[in-house]
Design a protein around this motif. Sequence first.
Motif, PDB file in Angstrom:
ATOM      1  N   GLU A 167       2.122   2.223  -1.710  1.00  0.00           N
ATOM      2  CA  GLU A 167       0.870   2.500  -1.304  1.00  0.00           C
ATOM      3  C   GLU A 167      -0.306   1.787  -2.161  1.00  0.00           C
ATOM      4  O   GLU A 167       0.028   1.558  -3.585  1.00  0.00           O
ATOM      5  N   SER A 168      -1.426   1.318  -1.742  1.00  0.00           N
ATOM      6  CA  SER A 168      -2.510   0.912  -2.553  1.00  0.00           C
ATOM      7  C   SER A 168      -3.699   1.353  -2.220  1.00  0.00           C
ATOM      8  O   SER A 168      -3.892   1.875  -1.008  1.00  0.00           O
ATOM      9  N   GLU A 169      -4.689   1.646  -3.281  1.00  0.00           N
ATOM     10  CA  GLU A 169      -5.944   2.230  -2.827  1.00  0.00           C
ATOM     11  C   GLU A 169      -6.915   1.737  -3.885  1.00  0.00           C
ATOM     12  O   GLU A 169      -6.577   1.374  -4.999  1.00  0.00           O
ATOM     13  N   ARG A 175      -7.573   3.202   1.501  1.00  0.00           N
ATOM     14  CA  ARG A 175      -6.242   3.052   1.315  1.00  0.00           C
ATOM     15  C   ARG A 175      -5.927   1.822   2.150  1.00  0.00           C
ATOM     16  O   ARG A 175      -6.238   1.780   3.432  1.00  0.00           O
ATOM     17  N   ASP A 176      -4.609   1.381   1.741  1.00  0.00           N
ATOM     18  CA  ASP A 176      -4.105   0.212   2.564  1.00  0.00           C
ATOM     19  C   ASP A 176      -3.415   0.775   4.083  1.00  0.00           C
ATOM     20  O   ASP A 176      -3.384   0.009   4.941  1.00  0.00           O
ATOM     21  N   GLN A 177      -3.313   1.964   4.184  1.00  0.00           N
ATOM     22  CA  GLN A 177      -2.687   2.501   5.437  1.00  0.00           C
ATOM     23  C   GLN A 177      -4.048   2.737   6.470  1.00  0.00           C
ATOM     24  O   GLN A 177      -3.541   3.062   7.659  1.00  0.00           O
ATOM     25  N   SER A 201      -3.286   3.944  11.485  1.00  0.00           N
ATOM     26  CA  SER A 201      -3.006   4.647  10.329  1.00  0.00           C
ATOM     27  C   SER A 201      -2.156   5.893  10.899  1.00  0.00           C
ATOM     28  O   SER A 201      -2.163   6.223  12.125  1.00  0.00           O
ATOM     29  N   SER A 213      -5.410   1.158  -7.655  1.00  0.00           N
ATOM     30  CA  SER A 213      -4.133   1.743  -7.763  1.00  0.00           C
ATOM     31  C   SER A 213      -3.231   1.021  -6.749  1.00  0.00           C
ATOM     32  O   SER A 213      -3.274   0.719  -5.574  1.00  0.00           O
ATOM     33  N   HIS A 214      -1.987   0.652  -7.425  1.00  0.00           N
ATOM     34  CA  HIS A 214      -0.780   0.104  -6.582  1.00  0.00           C
ATOM     35  C   HIS A 214       0.322   0.677  -6.973  1.00  0.00           C
ATOM     36  O   HIS A 214       0.778   1.121  -8.305  1.00  0.00           O
ATOM     37  N   MET A 266     -13.067   5.877  -1.435  1.00  0.00           N
ATOM     38  CA  MET A 266     -11.821   5.295  -1.700  1.00  0.00           C
ATOM     39  C   MET A 266     -11.427   4.719  -0.102  1.00  0.00           C
ATOM     40  O   MET A 266     -11.566   5.375   0.822  1.00  0.00           O
TER      41      MET A 266
END
Length: 190
Positions: free
Chosen positions: A72-74, A92-94, A124, A56-57, A90
């Motif tokens: 955000e991306s995941e 996440r980019d954070q 994060s 997801s983007h 999952m």
Amino acid sequence: MIEIPSDLNPDLVPLAFLLGTWEGAGVSDFPGAEKCNFGQSVTFSHDGRDFLEYTSHAWVLDNDGNKVRPLESESGYWRIDKDRKVEIVMVRDQGIVEIWYGELADQKPQIDLVTDAVARTAASGPYSGGKRLYGYVKSDLMWVGEKATPEVPLRPYMSAHLKKVVTPEEVAEMARNLPDMPDDGIAFFR
């Protein structure tokens, strides 16, 4: 219409409604973060093994619907067992890694999820867990996410309405499978 690819692992048939690339828009609103409209592209794919690969983007949209910057991306892996229990790993980019558990609803394409474990890097932001609901509604994919931090109790923070992206090859295949049209093309609609 939900298609089940012939090479899909049989265990994943209940999740077949997720397959493909979905794009659309939504709203993000959480205390301490920028409230914004966002665009999103989500892909669920498979390679024959017993999981769906998920990416997801999302990006911030301006008032005219133009991309401003990444939001955000995941990415992750989705599995389902014989009892319709769903598990997700999952990233996440954070700097957050999550384990999600949930269940596919009975007699409808809806998945309720809750985090079971959360790991965060030092970079994060605060995050202690979340809930998500995904639903296939009138051929669209809709989702709503809730999250909690040590300072903010669980509350909705993002939701989106996504439409399936159809490739030119898929359009050509659909056209080949249409019934023969009458010569004038109008009799079909009578």
